[in-house]
Enzyme design. Structure first.
Site, PDB file in Angstrom:
ATOM      1  N   TYR A 101      -6.924 -36.742  14.229  1.00 53.22           N
ATOM      2  CA  TYR A 101      -6.758 -35.456  14.913  1.00 53.22           C
ATOM      3  C   TYR A 101      -6.668 -34.348  13.870  1.00 53.22           C
ATOM      4  CZ  TYR A 101      -4.403 -31.644  17.390  1.00 53.22           C
ATOM      5  OH  TYR A 101      -4.076 -30.424  17.919  1.00 53.22           O
ATOM      6  N   GLU A 190      -9.834 -27.231  17.680  1.00 53.68           N
ATOM      7  CA  GLU A 190      -9.226 -28.557  17.727  1.00 53.68           C
ATOM      8  C   GLU A 190     -10.290 -29.646  17.772  1.00 53.68           C
ATOM      9  OE1 GLU A 190      -5.486 -30.107  20.213  1.00 53.68           O
ATOM     10  OE2 GLU A 190      -7.333 -30.262  21.365  1.00 53.68           O
TER      11      GLU A 190
END
Ligand code: GDP
Ligand code: MN
Length: 380
Positions: A101, A190
């Site tokens: 991530y 993101e």
């Protein structure tokens, strides 16, 4: 403004961040054609402006074009957290060894961008932050200085990334993402998951991008990504005219200056027994141009039966607002009743002007509540 995954990936590609090859599709037949063109296994992905598509059944692996068409038929029309799927992204399927991530958000309390990196990708970052906060590497960065390689090194170290090949690729991606954050006036970039394939290649498998609406005027390439078809036709008309407008389902068209005043006008109309047809904010000014544009949008809504024009003059002067309204009514014909409440700076002068030269359908009221009551009455 939020971007769809495929639009976010277009930006990533521009920044040099590796993404998979894919095609946009609006129908099952287009999904089949896309899968045939890409060749081999593909992923059929719902394009909606919300996360958690995988869990909701909006992301499906297809072994061949037949399956891609089948999945497309199932996913189109699906309701994902209140968002109906109308477009699909068909992407070459990736083999996944690991899911990481990486994100940059704007941290308002620190007044700086915050970069976050963790090996625990593929799940909600809130879960990682709650369950294993020690695995979430965080770093506030200086927007004015620009990217410095030590930022990436410290994040990789803190996050426990020890494979040199991965380190090198992720460092490069962090640098590019940092540049993109400034270049596209982003509020959020993101990548979840940032994957590693079995051959050790790092790639962005998802993209979540939010850009600052106030920067859209200088980001033509992003502004034109706005999904106007997905928007309400009146809201689209408003956006094209630069009018701040939200459509509601009542019959009183509301026009005020300042979001706070408009919000309280909605309440007062409700108190007077009416229902607002919209929220429309003129902002600071009351110039004829902006009044015309706002009235055009409000009167395009056929359910509007009366208009409530509520202005509190601070820096905006009442006489200027009255002149703006008169000029607007000179330029366009409106048959609906318009109730005006003017207060604040030079309100008396404004009311006098309206009394002298406003057309008959303009009614001036003294207080906000009286104005709302009158508008409700005239709407019936
Ligand atoms: P989200 O659920 O809205 O965040 O959608 P994502 O794009 O992140 O996809 C959800 C999950 O689907 C990912 O975390 C992956 O596990 C899986 N997925 C997406 N694309 C692929 C792919 O190309 N290959 C494989 N094997 N899995 C994928
Ligand atoms: Mn995701």
């Amino acid at each position: 403004m939020d971007l769809y995954e495929y639009q976010g990936k277009q930006l990533f590609a521009k920044l040099g961040i590796p993404v998979s090859d894919g095609r946009l599709a609006f129908t099952p037949a287009e999904a089949r054609a896309a899968a045939e063109e890409l060749g081999g296994p593909t992923v059929v992905k719902a394009q909606v402006l919300t996360g958690g598509r995988g869990k909701a059944g909006g992301v499906k692996l297809a072994n061949d074009a037949d399956e891609a068409e089948q999945h497309a038929a199932n996913i189109l029309g699906l309701d994902i957290n209140g968002h109906i799927v109308r477009r699909l992204w068909i992407e070459k399927a990736s083999d996944i060894e690991r899911e990481y991530y990486l994100s940059i958000t704007f941290d308002r309390s620190e007044k700086r961008p915050l970069v976050m990196l963790t090996t625990e990708g593929g799940v909600d970052i809130e879960e990682v932050a709650a369950a294993t906060p020690e695995k979430l590497a965080k770093l506030h960065v200086e927007p004015l200085v620009g990217y410095e390689p030590f930022e990436a090194r410290s994040l990789l170290f803190e996050g426990g990334f020890d494979d040199p090949g991965e380190q090198k690729q992720i460092m490069d991606i962090i640098g590019r993402l940092r540049d993109g954050f400034s270049r596209f006036d982003a509020m959020l970039l993101e990548i979840n998951p940032l994957i590693v394939t079995p051959d050790g290649t790092v790639r962005a498998l998802d993209a979540k991008v939010t850009v600052d609406d106030n920067a859209l005027y200088r980001l033509a390439e992003i502004a034109e990504m706005d999904d106007l078809e997905g928007a309400d036709p009146l809201e689209r008309m408003a956006r094209e005219r630069g009018v701040t407008y939200v459509r509601l389902d009542g019959e009183i068209g509301i026009l005020g200056n300042g979001a706070g005043l408009v919000m309280s006008t909605l309440d007062v109309v409700g108190q007077a027994g009416g229902k607002p047809a919209n929220f429309c904010d003129l902002g600071g000014g009351g110039q004829a141009d902006s009044v015309v544009k706002a009235l055009e949008v409000i009167t395009a809504d056929e359910s509007v039966r009366a208009i409530l024009f509520n202005i509190f003059g601070g820096i905006t002067r009442g006489d200027e607002v009255a002149k703006g309204l008169l000029e607007a009514l000179d330029r366009m014909t409106i048959d609906l009743p318009i109730v005006v409440r003017l207060d604040g700076t030079l309100a008396d002068a404004g009311r006098e002007l309206l009394a002298e030269s406003a057309p008959d359908n303009v009614v001036v009221a003294d207080t906000m509540l009286a104005a709302a009551a009158r508008a409700v009455e005239l709407s019936r």
